[in-house]
Write a protein that holds these residues in place. Structure first.
Motif, short mmCIF file in Angstrom:
data_model
loop_
_atom_site.label_atom_id
_atom_site.label_comp_id
_atom_site.label_asym_id
_atom_site.label_seq_id
_atom_site.Cartn_x
_atom_site.Cartn_y
_atom_site.Cartn_z
N ILE A 17 0.84 -1.20 0.00
CA ILE A 17 0.00 0.00 0.00
C ILE A 17 0.88 1.25 0.00
O ILE A 17 0.63 2.21 -0.75
CB ILE A 17 -0.95 0.01 1.22
N GLY A 18 1.91 1.25 0.84
CA GLY A 18 2.83 2.39 0.87
C GLY A 18 3.49 2.60 -0.48
O GLY A 18 3.61 3.74 -0.97
N TYR A 19 3.93 1.51 -1.11
CA TYR A 19 4.58 1.59 -2.43
C TYR A 19 3.62 2.12 -3.49
O TYR A 19 3.97 2.97 -4.31
CB TYR A 19 5.11 0.22 -2.82
N ALA A 30 9.50 11.61 -0.45
CA ALA A 30 9.88 12.58 0.58
C ALA A 30 8.97 12.50 1.81
O ALA A 30 9.40 12.79 2.93
CB ALA A 30 9.85 13.99 0.00
N ASP A 31 7.71 12.07 1.59
CA ASP A 31 6.80 11.91 2.73
C ASP A 31 7.27 10.81 3.67
O ASP A 31 6.94 10.81 4.86
CB ASP A 31 5.39 11.61 2.23
N SER A 33 10.23 10.40 4.66
CA SER A 33 11.15 11.01 5.64
C SER A 33 10.39 11.58 6.82
O SER A 33 10.82 11.47 7.97
CB SER A 33 11.97 12.11 4.96
N MET A 34 9.24 12.19 6.54
CA MET A 34 8.41 12.74 7.62
C MET A 34 7.87 11.61 8.50
O MET A 34 7.91 11.69 9.74
CB MET A 34 7.25 13.54 7.04
N ILE A 35 7.39 10.53 7.86
CA ILE A 35 6.88 9.39 8.62
C ILE A 35 8.00 8.75 9.43
O ILE A 35 7.80 8.33 10.58
CB ILE A 35 6.23 8.35 7.67
N SER A 36 9.20 8.71 8.84
CA SER A 36 10.37 8.15 9.55
C SER A 36 10.63 8.91 10.84
O SER A 36 10.92 8.32 11.88
CB SER A 36 11.60 8.20 8.65
N LYS A 37 10.51 10.24 10.80
CA LYS A 37 10.72 11.06 12.01
C LYS A 37 9.66 10.76 13.06
O LYS A 37 9.95 10.72 14.26
CB LYS A 37 10.71 12.54 11.63
N ILE A 38 8.42 10.53 12.60
CA ILE A 38 7.33 10.19 13.54
C ILE A 38 7.61 8.84 14.19
O ILE A 38 7.46 8.68 15.41
CB ILE A 38 5.97 10.18 12.81
N PHE A 204 4.51 0.99 6.39
CA PHE A 204 4.07 1.93 5.36
C PHE A 204 5.26 2.77 4.87
O PHE A 204 5.41 3.02 3.67
CB PHE A 204 2.98 2.84 5.93
N MET A 205 6.10 3.18 5.80
CA MET A 205 7.30 3.95 5.46
C MET A 205 8.22 3.15 4.55
O MET A 205 8.78 3.67 3.57
CB MET A 205 8.03 4.33 6.74
N ILE A 206 8.39 1.86 4.83
CA ILE A 206 9.22 0.99 4.00
C ILE A 206 8.69 0.98 2.56
O ILE A 206 9.45 1.05 1.59
CB ILE A 206 9.28 -0.44 4.58
N GLY A 207 7.36 0.89 2.43
CA GLY A 207 6.74 0.91 1.10
C GLY A 207 7.04 2.20 0.35
O GLY A 207 7.32 2.18 -0.86
N LEU A 208 7.01 3.32 1.05
CA LEU A 208 7.31 4.61 0.41
C LEU A 208 8.77 4.69 -0.05
O LEU A 208 9.08 5.33 -1.06
CB LEU A 208 7.02 5.76 1.37
N PHE A 209 9.65 4.04 0.69
CA PHE A 209 11.07 4.10 0.35
C PHE A 209 11.50 3.04 -0.67
O PHE A 209 12.64 3.08 -1.14
CB PHE A 209 11.93 3.93 1.63
N LEU A 210 10.63 2.10 -0.99
CA LEU A 210 11.01 1.02 -1.90
C LEU A 210 11.47 1.56 -3.25
O LEU A 210 10.80 2.40 -3.86
CB LEU A 210 9.84 0.06 -2.12
#
Length: 301
Positions: A17-19, A30-31, A33-38, A204-210
């Protein structure tokens, strides 16, 4: 068995889903990175606090801190021995890629959904692991490769550690449990919903970074890094299974041995001069390899 497979499938679906949100431009990389900080500053510390509230400190658990340090060193040495013929940048990339354990962003969310009682064991291991990721690995790797001009000193390593919210939570909760000081139950009840969000946000963050695209000329190097990382990890898994350790400690050590490349491994590899797209692709692939491997180990163990 069915529960393990469903849990693992659920984690994979969150990654997908993140991907997909990135591919369809709902969110951007880039989003992540924001989730990573959270995750690092809010949900992971909450998960650590909640899961360590009833910890009973034993000498055997304290040895896991040492294990976190030593296993990092073992993997660095393995990476060094198997990369002597490569250029300096590739050697350092290989050593950073095969060493370090992705506890906060992967192992804790993974274990949290299967066996939350193992989180305290993971936490002790991650204290030693954090020392290496915060700069200990830089000192060793840059010293071995002969490029220790920018290697962080002890003061910088300690500074990084004490700016890390998860590490501070480890120390505070460990100190409270050693002194047998109990925080009010209402505090943990308020932290619980935040801790529950950690697994979803991490996956979800992992999916965004894939990143799943890379020039063919770099695939050989990627395959070499991953083959050494998971080959050595599986050998360590067999060793841990044979050692006379408590079952839950065996499970944790086996799971972290086949975990993905940690974020600091990515950052340090890029800082050493390796191209970001190669490092990003390798890291992404490691997540997709680790999830079925860790699930298989859960089923087997």
């Amino acid at each position: 068995m069915g529960a393990v497979l469903l849990n693992s499938l659920g984690l994979f679906v969150i990654i997908v889903i993140g991907y997909l949100t990135k591919r369809f431009n709902v969110l951007m990389k880039a989003d992540g990175s924001m989730i990573s900080k959270i995750v690092v500053n809010v949900t992971l510390p909450a998960a650590i606090i909640v899961n360590l509230q009833s910890l009973v400190v034993k000498n055997q658990l304290l040895l896991l801190i040492l294990a976190g340090l030593l296993l990092n060193l073992v993997m660095i040495i393995i990476g060094h021995l198997l990369s002597k013929k490569q250029e300096r940048v590739e050697r350092e990339f290989l050593m950073y890629g095969v060493s370090g354990y992705n506890i906060g962003n992967f192992a804790i969310p993974f274990v949290q959904s299967f066996m939350p009682q193992a989180i305290p064991i993971l936490s002790f291991f991650d204290i030693g692991n954090s020392v290496m990721l915060a700069g200990g690995s830089n000192v060793v790797i840059e010293g071995i490769s002969g490029s220790n001009m920018g290697s962080p000193g002890a003061k910088k390593v300690l500074s990084r550690l004490f700016r890390s919210v998860p590490f501070l939570c480890y120390l505070i909760m460990l100190s409270l449990r050693i002194l047998q000081i109990d925080l009010p139950q209402a505090f943990f009840q308020m932290a619980q919903p935040i801790a529950n969000a950690n697994t979803f946000l991490s996956m979800f963050m992992i999916g965004l970074f894939l990143e799943l695209r890379l020039p063919k000329k770099d695939l050989t190097l990627v395959a070499r890094v991953l083959a050494i990382k998971y080959g050595a990890g599986l050998l360590l898994t067999v060793l841990f299974m044979l050692l006379p350790l408590p079952a839950i400690i065996k499970v944790v050590l086996c799971l972290v041995s086949v975990g993905p490349i940690p974020t600091f491994g990515v950052i340090n590899s890029v800082a050493a001069g390796m191209r970001a797209e190669v490092v990003g692709f390798t890291s992404s692939l490691s997540f997709l390899i680790s999830l079925p491997l860790m699930t298989s180990l859960m089923l087997f163990l």
